[in-house]
Design a protein around this motif. Structure first.
Motif, PDB file in Angstrom:
ATOM      1  N   LEU A  11       0.859  -1.184   0.000  1.00 42.01           N
ATOM      2  CA  LEU A  11       0.000   0.000   0.000  1.00 42.01           C
ATOM      3  C   LEU A  11       0.897   1.237   0.000  1.00 42.01           C
ATOM      4  N   GLU A  12       0.841   1.974  -1.095  1.00 41.85           N
ATOM      5  CA  GLU A  12       1.688   3.157  -1.237  1.00 41.85           C
ATOM      6  C   GLU A  12       0.972   4.402  -0.710  1.00 41.85           C
ATOM      7  N   PRO A  13       1.713   5.327  -0.128  1.00 40.10           N
ATOM      8  CA  PRO A  13       1.110   6.601   0.280  1.00 40.10           C
ATOM      9  C   PRO A  13       0.845   7.471  -0.942  1.00 40.10           C
ATOM     10  N   LYS A  14       0.065   8.542  -0.744  1.00 40.75           N
ATOM     11  CA  LYS A  14      -0.218   9.458  -1.850  1.00 40.75           C
ATOM     12  C   LYS A  14       1.040  10.193  -2.292  1.00 40.75           C
ATOM     13  N   SER A  15       1.910  10.499  -1.337  1.00 42.43           N
ATOM     14  CA  SER A  15       3.184  11.141  -1.663  1.00 42.43           C
ATOM     15  C   SER A  15       4.253  10.063  -1.812  1.00 42.43           C
ATOM     16  N   THR A  16       5.425  10.465  -2.229  1.00 45.80           N
ATOM     17  CA  THR A  16       6.523   9.515  -2.395  1.00 45.80           C
ATOM     18  C   THR A  16       6.885   8.879  -1.056  1.00 45.80           C
ATOM     19  N   ALA A  17       7.001   7.567  -1.051  1.00 41.29           N
ATOM     20  CA  ALA A  17       7.323   6.852   0.189  1.00 41.29           C
ATOM     21  C   ALA A  17       8.764   7.134   0.610  1.00 41.29           C
ATOM     22  N   THR A  18       8.909   7.569   1.862  1.00 43.10           N
ATOM     23  CA  THR A  18      10.247   7.778   2.426  1.00 43.10           C
ATOM     24  C   THR A  18      10.486   6.876   3.630  1.00 43.10           C
ATOM     25  N   THR A  19       9.417   6.227   4.098  1.00 43.35           N
ATOM     26  CA  THR A  19       9.504   5.309   5.234  1.00 43.35           C
ATOM     27  C   THR A  19       8.664   4.072   4.908  1.00 43.35           C
ATOM     28  N   CYS A  20       8.809   3.029   5.735  1.00 45.64           N
ATOM     29  CA  CYS A  20       8.129   1.774   5.418  1.00 45.64           C
ATOM     30  C   CYS A  20       7.817   0.983   6.678  1.00 45.64           C
ATOM     31  N   VAL A  21       6.653   0.343   6.672  1.00 43.54           N
ATOM     32  CA  VAL A  21       6.290  -0.632   7.697  1.00 43.54           C
ATOM     33  C   VAL A  21       6.117  -1.982   7.015  1.00 43.54           C
ATOM     34  N   ILE A  22       6.870  -2.966   7.465  1.00 41.21           N
ATOM     35  CA  ILE A  22       6.722  -4.346   6.992  1.00 41.21           C
ATOM     36  C   ILE A  22       6.002  -5.104   8.091  1.00 41.21           C
ATOM     37  N   TRP A  23       4.790  -5.592   7.789  1.00 33.50           N
ATOM     38  CA  TRP A  23       3.905  -6.166   8.810  1.00 33.50           C
ATOM     39  C   TRP A  23       3.673  -7.640   8.507  1.00 33.50           C
ATOM     40  N   LEU A  24       4.066  -8.507   9.429  1.00 36.91           N
ATOM     41  CA  LEU A  24       3.997  -9.957   9.238  1.00 36.91           C
ATOM     42  C   LEU A  24       2.776 -10.535   9.941  1.00 36.91           C
ATOM     43  N   HIS A  25       1.994 -11.320   9.219  1.00 44.00           N
ATOM     44  CA  HIS A  25       0.745 -11.876   9.741  1.00 44.00           C
ATOM     45  C   HIS A  25       0.984 -13.112  10.608  1.00 44.00           C
ATOM     46  N   GLY A  26      -0.093 -13.596  11.208  1.00 44.57           N
ATOM     47  CA  GLY A  26      -0.028 -14.769  12.058  1.00 44.57           C
ATOM     48  C   GLY A  26      -0.288 -16.064  11.310  1.00 44.57           C
ATOM     49  N   LEU A  27      -0.236 -17.163  12.029  1.00 47.44           N
ATOM     50  CA  LEU A  27      -0.409 -18.503  11.476  1.00 47.44           C
ATOM     51  C   LEU A  27      -1.749 -18.652  10.763  1.00 47.44           C
ATOM     52  N   GLY A  28      -1.696 -19.177   9.528  1.00 46.20           N
ATOM     53  CA  GLY A  28      -2.911 -19.449   8.779  1.00 46.20           C
ATOM     54  C   GLY A  28      -3.556 -18.236   8.143  1.00 46.20           C
ATOM     55  N   ASP A  29      -3.000 -17.073   8.365  1.00 46.04           N
ATOM     56  CA  ASP A  29      -3.534 -15.832   7.796  1.00 46.04           C
ATOM     57  C   ASP A  29      -2.747 -15.514   6.522  1.00 46.04           C
ATOM     58  N   SER A  30      -2.871 -14.308   6.042  1.00 50.18           N
ATOM     59  CA  SER A  30      -2.081 -13.831   4.914  1.00 50.18           C
ATOM     60  C   SER A  30      -1.914 -12.329   5.082  1.00 50.18           C
ATOM     61  N   GLY A  31      -1.178 -11.715   4.180  1.00 50.67           N
ATOM     62  CA  GLY A  31      -1.016 -10.268   4.257  1.00 50.67           C
ATOM     63  C   GLY A  31      -2.335  -9.531   4.189  1.00 50.67           C
ATOM     64  N   ALA A  32      -3.338 -10.178   3.560  1.00 54.02           N
ATOM     65  CA  ALA A  32      -4.651  -9.550   3.437  1.00 54.02           C
ATOM     66  C   ALA A  32      -5.347  -9.404   4.784  1.00 54.02           C
ATOM     67  N   GLY A  33      -4.901 -10.158   5.783  1.00 53.32           N
ATOM     68  CA  GLY A  33      -5.542 -10.097   7.093  1.00 53.32           C
ATOM     69  C   GLY A  33      -5.329  -8.779   7.811  1.00 53.32           C
ATOM     70  N   PHE A  34      -4.172  -8.161   7.602  1.00 53.55           N
ATOM     71  CA  PHE A  34      -3.878  -6.919   8.311  1.00 53.55           C
ATOM     72  C   PHE A  34      -3.875  -5.688   7.414  1.00 53.55           C
ATOM     73  N   ALA A  35      -3.848  -5.863   6.109  1.00 52.35           N
ATOM     74  CA  ALA A  35      -3.841  -4.707   5.212  1.00 52.35           C
ATOM     75  C   ALA A  35      -4.991  -3.731   5.477  1.00 52.35           C
ATOM     76  N   PRO A  36      -6.195  -4.213   5.843  1.00 59.88           N
ATOM     77  CA  PRO A  36      -7.308  -3.271   6.069  1.00 59.88           C
ATOM     78  C   PRO A  36      -7.130  -2.342   7.265  1.00 59.88           C
ATOM     79  N   ILE A  37      -6.139  -2.576   8.102  1.00 56.68           N
ATOM     80  CA  ILE A  37      -5.990  -1.705   9.269  1.00 56.68           C
ATOM     81  C   ILE A  37      -5.405  -0.345   8.925  1.00 56.68           C
ATOM     82  N   VAL A  38      -4.762  -0.215   7.758  1.00 57.68           N
ATOM     83  CA  VAL A  38      -4.054   1.033   7.452  1.00 57.68           C
ATOM     84  C   VAL A  38      -4.982   2.242   7.543  1.00 57.68           C
ATOM     85  N   PRO A  39      -6.184   2.210   6.928  1.00 62.07           N
ATOM     86  CA  PRO A  39      -7.072   3.375   7.091  1.00 62.07           C
ATOM     87  C   PRO A  39      -7.506   3.598   8.540  1.00 62.07           C
ATOM     88  N   MET A  40      -7.501   2.533   9.333  1.00 60.97           N
ATOM     89  CA  MET A  40      -7.931   2.633  10.727  1.00 60.97           C
ATOM     90  C   MET A  40      -6.877   3.290  11.616  1.00 60.97           C
TER      91      MET A  40
END
Length: 224
Positions: A11-40
């Motif tokens: 998920l890219e920011p509207k401006s040029t990315a200068t920082t990054c969060v790499i978020w690792l999911h739990g067992l049996g999940d996928s990256g899609a499990g936590f991606a929805p939290i960004v707007p939150m």
């Protein structure tokens, strides 16, 4: 050499990315499990944080009767001392290191990267972050433990000796007992790491109140 890079949701920011969060999911999940939290997270509209949610490879998991699912490593037992398959932990560590290096090569320095994870992903974020040989912006370890049980990992890097670490855990966690998280916290405190502990009245999950606290912590690390 590792075969293929980790698949991921970016998920890219509207401006040029200068920082990054790499978020690792739990067992049996996928990256899609936590991606929805960004707007939150309620970040400023003009923030410059790239969020990456990688997918663990699929493998058989012993405690789940050998069922094949996304997993960063095999879990062999519920006993803390025998829970994590260290061969698998070390293999996934290399994959996450490669993902961090991708970001560094793209122009985002390690000092602008937060390594985060929940449950099994939190185990890996804590383990990898402590051993990574360049200083990170922070390590976020949610509802997790150290794979090395009641000892710190071997070959912890001096580069992250002062890196801010935020540990969160649920007081009613029936999957990863809060005592396992506290063992890790006690070890980190004894070794003089820059670690903050926060517990919440929840099970093995994430609360809106907790996301607000995580957001403030991320902004202090990456947007200050």
């Amino acid at each position: 050499m590792l075969a293929t890079p980790l698949e991921r949701i970016t998920l890219e920011p509207k401006s040029t990315a200068t920082t990054c969060v790499i978020w690792l999911h739990g067992l049996g999940d996928s990256g899609a499990g936590f991606a929805p939290i960004v707007p939150m997270l309620g970040l400023p509209e003009n923030h410059s944080i790239r969020f990456i949610f990688p997918h663990a490879p699929e493998q058989a998991v012993t405690i789940n009767q050998g069922a094949v699912m996304r997993s960063w490593y095999d879990i062999k037992s519920m006993d803390l001392h025998n829970r994590a398959d260290m061969t698998g932990v070390l293999t996934s560590e290399k994959r996450v290191q490669a993902l961090i290096q991708e970001q560094i090569d793209s122009g985002i320095p390690a000092k602008n990267i937060v390594l985060a994870g929940f449950s099994q992903g939190g185990v890996l974020s804590l383990f990898t972050g402590l051993r990574f040989e360049q200083s990170l912006a922070g390590i976020l370890a949610l509802s997790c433990y150290l794979p090395t049980a009641d000892t710190l990992p071997e070959q912890c890097s001096a580069a992250n000796a002062n890196t801010p670490i935020l540990q969160n855990h649920g007081t009613h966690d029936g999957v990863v007992p809060i005592s396992a998280g506290k063992i890790a916290n006690d070890l980190l405190n004894a070794a003089k790491y820059n670690v903050t502990w926060q517990s919440y009245p929840m099970e093995h999950s994430v609360l809106p109140e907790q996301l607000a606290d995580i957001s403030a912590w991320l902004q202090a690390r990456l947007l200050a």
